[in-house]
Scaffold this motif. Structure first.
Motif, short mmCIF file in Angstrom:
data_model
loop_
_atom_site.label_atom_id
_atom_site.label_comp_id
_atom_site.label_asym_id
_atom_site.label_seq_id
_atom_site.Cartn_x
_atom_site.Cartn_y
_atom_site.Cartn_z
N GLY A 20 0.78 -1.26 -0.17
CA GLY A 20 -0.04 -0.03 -0.09
C GLY A 20 0.78 1.32 -0.06
N LEU A 21 2.23 1.32 0.33
CA LEU A 21 2.98 2.35 0.36
C LEU A 21 3.70 2.63 -0.85
N ASP A 22 3.65 1.34 -1.69
CA ASP A 22 4.36 1.74 -3.07
C ASP A 22 3.37 1.72 -4.15
N ALA A 23 2.41 0.86 -4.49
CA ALA A 23 1.25 1.00 -5.32
C ALA A 23 -0.08 0.62 -4.77
N ASN A 24 -0.69 1.32 -4.49
CA ASN A 24 -2.11 1.15 -4.04
C ASN A 24 -3.18 1.22 -5.14
N PRO A 25 -4.00 0.09 -5.44
CA PRO A 25 -4.81 0.54 -6.48
C PRO A 25 -6.26 1.20 -5.82
N TYR A 26 -6.34 1.25 -4.61
CA TYR A 26 -7.51 1.73 -3.94
C TYR A 26 -7.24 3.09 -3.35
N ARG A 27 -6.32 3.91 -3.61
CA ARG A 27 -5.75 5.19 -3.03
C ARG A 27 -6.52 6.25 -3.56
N SER A 28 -6.73 7.22 -2.82
CA SER A 28 -7.47 8.49 -3.10
C SER A 28 -6.57 9.51 -3.82
N ALA A 29 -7.02 10.56 -4.14
CA ALA A 29 -6.36 11.64 -4.85
C ALA A 29 -5.44 12.22 -3.74
N LYS A 30 -5.68 12.23 -2.40
CA LYS A 30 -4.61 12.98 -1.66
C LYS A 30 -3.69 12.11 -1.45
N GLN A 31 -4.12 10.92 -1.12
CA GLN A 31 -2.93 9.63 -0.99
C GLN A 31 -1.98 9.73 -2.30
N ARG A 32 -2.62 9.79 -3.40
CA ARG A 32 -1.62 9.86 -4.63
C ARG A 32 -0.92 10.89 -4.61
N GLU A 86 0.61 12.92 -1.95
CA GLU A 86 1.44 12.34 -0.76
C GLU A 86 2.46 11.31 -1.55
N TRP A 87 1.95 10.40 -1.86
CA TRP A 87 3.14 9.56 -2.61
C TRP A 87 3.72 10.03 -3.62
N GLU A 88 3.35 10.86 -4.44
CA GLU A 88 4.13 11.46 -5.51
C GLU A 88 5.21 12.21 -4.79
N VAL A 89 5.07 13.21 -3.93
CA VAL A 89 6.00 14.00 -3.16
C VAL A 89 7.16 13.16 -2.61
N LYS A 90 6.61 11.91 -1.86
CA LYS A 90 7.61 10.91 -1.29
C LYS A 90 8.74 10.51 -2.25
N ALA A 91 7.94 10.04 -3.45
CA ALA A 91 8.93 9.44 -4.54
C ALA A 91 9.75 10.37 -5.15
N LEU A 92 9.28 11.48 -5.31
CA LEU A 92 10.33 12.48 -6.02
C LEU A 92 11.31 12.91 -4.84
N LEU A 93 11.24 12.77 -3.55
CA LEU A 93 12.23 12.87 -2.52
C LEU A 93 13.14 11.69 -2.68
N GLU A 94 12.61 10.74 -2.79
CA GLU A 94 13.37 9.32 -2.98
C GLU A 94 13.84 8.82 -4.47
N LYS A 95 13.92 9.79 -5.19
CA LYS A 95 14.39 9.64 -6.79
C LYS A 95 15.71 9.24 -6.68
N ILE A 96 15.91 8.01 -7.69
CA ILE A 96 17.21 7.57 -7.68
C ILE A 96 17.85 8.18 -8.96
N GLN A 97 19.22 8.65 -8.61
CA GLN A 97 19.76 9.43 -10.09
C GLN A 97 20.30 8.38 -10.95
N PRO A 98 20.31 8.91 -12.38
CA PRO A 98 20.69 8.12 -13.38
C PRO A 98 22.34 7.57 -13.40
N GLU A 99 22.98 8.06 -12.69
CA GLU A 99 24.32 7.55 -12.50
C GLU A 99 24.68 6.41 -11.80
N LEU A 100 23.57 6.01 -10.74
CA LEU A 100 23.50 5.08 -9.96
C LEU A 100 23.00 3.54 -10.80
N ILE A 101 22.47 3.58 -11.94
CA ILE A 101 22.06 2.52 -12.80
C ILE A 101 23.22 1.69 -13.03
#
Length: 604
Positions: free
Chosen positions: A472-484, A486-501
């Motif tokens: 539910g913290l990664d891919a929640n099919p039943y999330r609301s607009a508010k949860q989406r 908040e998830w988007e903000v957290k995912a942007l903060l935890e974004k992996i840089q291309p140099e680490l691939i």
């Protein structure tokens, strides 16, 4: 007038006063409750009654020891002594090894040397936290609510002969509604893509028809015609944005069908793959370029010329974000945005490669080629595991979350199970579409296979294809607009840089043991100067006449003499080393001159 009390009344009043004084002096103490009986105490209950009389007669020679100051914490004896008796099951319950292997996070790296104690402590704490998370996930795995589906036939009945209509009639109404078809014969054939949560479906017709919908509730989000050829469609990090590879350029739309961006740097795009944890959109073009777009900032990361011609076969490894490209000469190349050359180049088929698919663990790769063969490779060793011959070859491949493989041949879609284990002789399921298949894709967290063909779209029910439990913290099919949001903000903060691939993601957790001198030399080469070089000595200002000009000069000379001594000492050591080498060289020459040669007789 005087009154005199009767003797009985006087006696009663004095007794009441005495009893009230006792109650005020001595507080009321209730009965001490017995502790509850534990289940392991029931067997020894009778033995305790027999020994009770003997225990009362004996006198304890020692008194209970007092608790030490600061040492009487409750947690100290928890789990060892319960109600005065030892616990027969001390400690936490053991976790089965099979469950621990399921949530294993790779091999542990070597600890840094002891002089680097700070780094060593950080590594030890991180490994302890990883072990704790592994054990907790293994414990909570028993409480997951859903189980994977399966399909079983009757005696002497093959599951591949069971039709989709029979499956829809046998299952409940909710599962039966997942089998449906959309007749869109005017603008086909269609390519498709499911969102990360598996809730939304995106369709793109070859003749310009683009639509997105919530396929479970059949609610249409947007529908439009871009009035030019559509080569591929792809959801971005959420269901609010999607990319369309049109005839000339790459376009970005929102879920209302509004055009947000037209990226002219990305021209003639044929295939697209999105890396969700890096926010990178990878595109393969007809001109042979592999390009990466960072959708979080809207900038091109890198454009790589593969020098391999038209790129119309593309897949990505979900484990390490490596892009796999198939070429017309039968090779498959692995790419990363950090290098201009392919990391690995594999010769997989004798003819051109038609489709590539990689499982979610990053262990197996399945390819199909013009030589009508379907091959399974182990990416860890780059060796083939299985090879199957299909009469007409496979034009589209897709792997589900639980390892089912779908292969499309013409208008027939076949689903195979466990293709990298024992050799498979027959398919698990089969279905005939209304037109020639142009794209297949398994829906995440659902037992559904989407098929795009020339007459529209078909949703197949494939039991056992999807992962039954979601995070539910990664891919929640039943999330609301508010949860989406908040998830988007957290995912942007935890974004992996291309140099680490890279090919091996476990290298990021290892320690670089390069010496300090090497790192210092690299730093000097980058900066152009030595940042650790000694600065010019400036005497500190002192009071009481100690900062006179004479004493300041004296201190400067003293420091200069110390630096000069170091230079002289180093120079002397270098001279001694050179003298030693010269003497050794002279000795060797003298030894060589002392030896007689056969040509000495010709000397005069």
């Amino acid at each position: 007038m005087t009154y005199q009390c009767l003797p009985e009344v006087k006696k009663y009043t004095t007794e009441m006063a005495a009893s009230s004084e006792k109650m005020l002096k001595k507080p009321h103490v209730g009965k001490k409750r017995k502790p509850p009986t534990r289940y392991w105490e029931e067997d020894g209950k009778n033995d305790g009654k027999k020994q009770k009389e003997g225990d009362n007669n004996e006198k304890t020679p020692q008194k209970n020891k007092k608790r030490r100051k600061g040492g009487g914490k409750r947690g100290g004896a928890r789990g060892k002594v319960i109600s005065g008796k030892s616990d027969p099951f001390p400690g936490s319950a053991p976790v089965p090894e099979e469950k621990l292997k399921k949530f294993k996070r790779g091999e542990k790296g070597e600890l840094p040397p002891r002089p680097q104690y700070k780094l060593r402590d950080v590594v030890i704490r991180s490994e302890a936290a990883s072990d704790l998370a592994q054990k907790q996930n293994a414990r909570y795995d028993l409480m997951l609510p859903e189980d994977a589906g399966f399909l079983e036939g009757d005696e002497y009945e093959d599951t591949c002969t069971i039709s989709q209509d029979d499956i829809a009639d046998a299952v409940d109404i909710t599962a039966g509604a997942k089998y449906f078809s959309l007749t869109l014969s005017q603008f086909g054939p269609y390519r498709l893509d499911y969102s990360k949560t598996g809730r939304h479906l995106l369709l793109g017709g070859r003749r310009g028809h683009v639509t997105c919908l919530d396929w479970q509730s059949k609610q249409l989000m947007c529908e439009m015609n871009v009035m030019e050829t559509v080569n591929d469609v792809k959801w971005l990090h959420s269901e609010a944005l999607f990319a369309v590879a049109q005839k000339k350029w790459l376009y970005i739309y929102d879920n209302k069908g509004i055009e947000l961006h037209c990226i002219r740097k990305f021209n003639d795009v044929l295939r697209m793959q999105f890396l969700p944890y890096h926010f990178l959109l990878a595109t393969a073009s007809a001109t042979g370029f592999l390009q990466y777009l960072d959708v979080s900032v809207g900038k091109e990361v890198v454009a790589i010329c593969t020098k391999a011609g038209r790129l119309d076969v593309m897949a990505h490894n979900p484990h390490n974000a490596i892009i796999h490209l198939g070429h017309s000469n039968g090779t498959v190349t692995l790419w990363t945005p950090n290098q201009r050359e392919p990391l690995v180049k594999m010769l997989c088929h004798q003819g051109g490669v038609r489709s590539v698919a990689v499982d979610k663990t990053g262990t197996y790769m399945v390819t199909s080629g013009m030589d009508k063969k379907l091959k399974v490779y182990d990416i860890r060793s780059y060796r083939p595991l299985q090879s199957y011959f299909l009469p007409a070859g496979a034009s589209c491949l897709s792997l589900s979350q639980r390892g089912l493989l779908s292969a499309a041949t013409g208008d027939i879609v076949q689903v195979y199970r466990d293709v990298w284990g024992t050799p498979v002789t027959k398919p698990y399921m089969a279905h005939r579409a209304k037109g020639s298949v142009w794209g297949v894709h398994f829906c995440p967290f659902e037992d559904v296979l989407g098929v795009g063909h020339g007459e529209g779209f078909t949703s197949m029910v494939v039991p056992g294809a999807g992962e039954p439990n979601f995070d539910g913290l990664d891919a929640n099919p039943y999330r609301s607009a508010k949860q989406r949001q908040e998830w988007e903000v957290k995912a942007l903060l935890e974004k992996i840089q291309p140099e680490l691939i890279g090919l091996d993601p476990s290298q990021l957790s290892q320690v670089d043991h390069s010496t300090w001198e090497q790192r210092h030399e690299d730093r000097v080469q980058v900066l152009g100067f030595d940042p650790l070089a000694k600065e010019k000595f400036t005497p500190r200002l002192k009071t009481k006449g100690r900062s006179s000009s004479g004493k300041v000069e004296k201190r400067k000379k003293q420091v200069a003499h110390e630096d000069q001594r170091d230079v002289i000492r180093q120079t002397v050591e270098d001279r001694m080393k050179m003298d030693k080498e010269r003497k050794e060289k002279e000795k060797k020459e003298a030894a060589a001159a002392g030896q007689k040669s056969a040509l000495d007789r010709f000397r005069k």
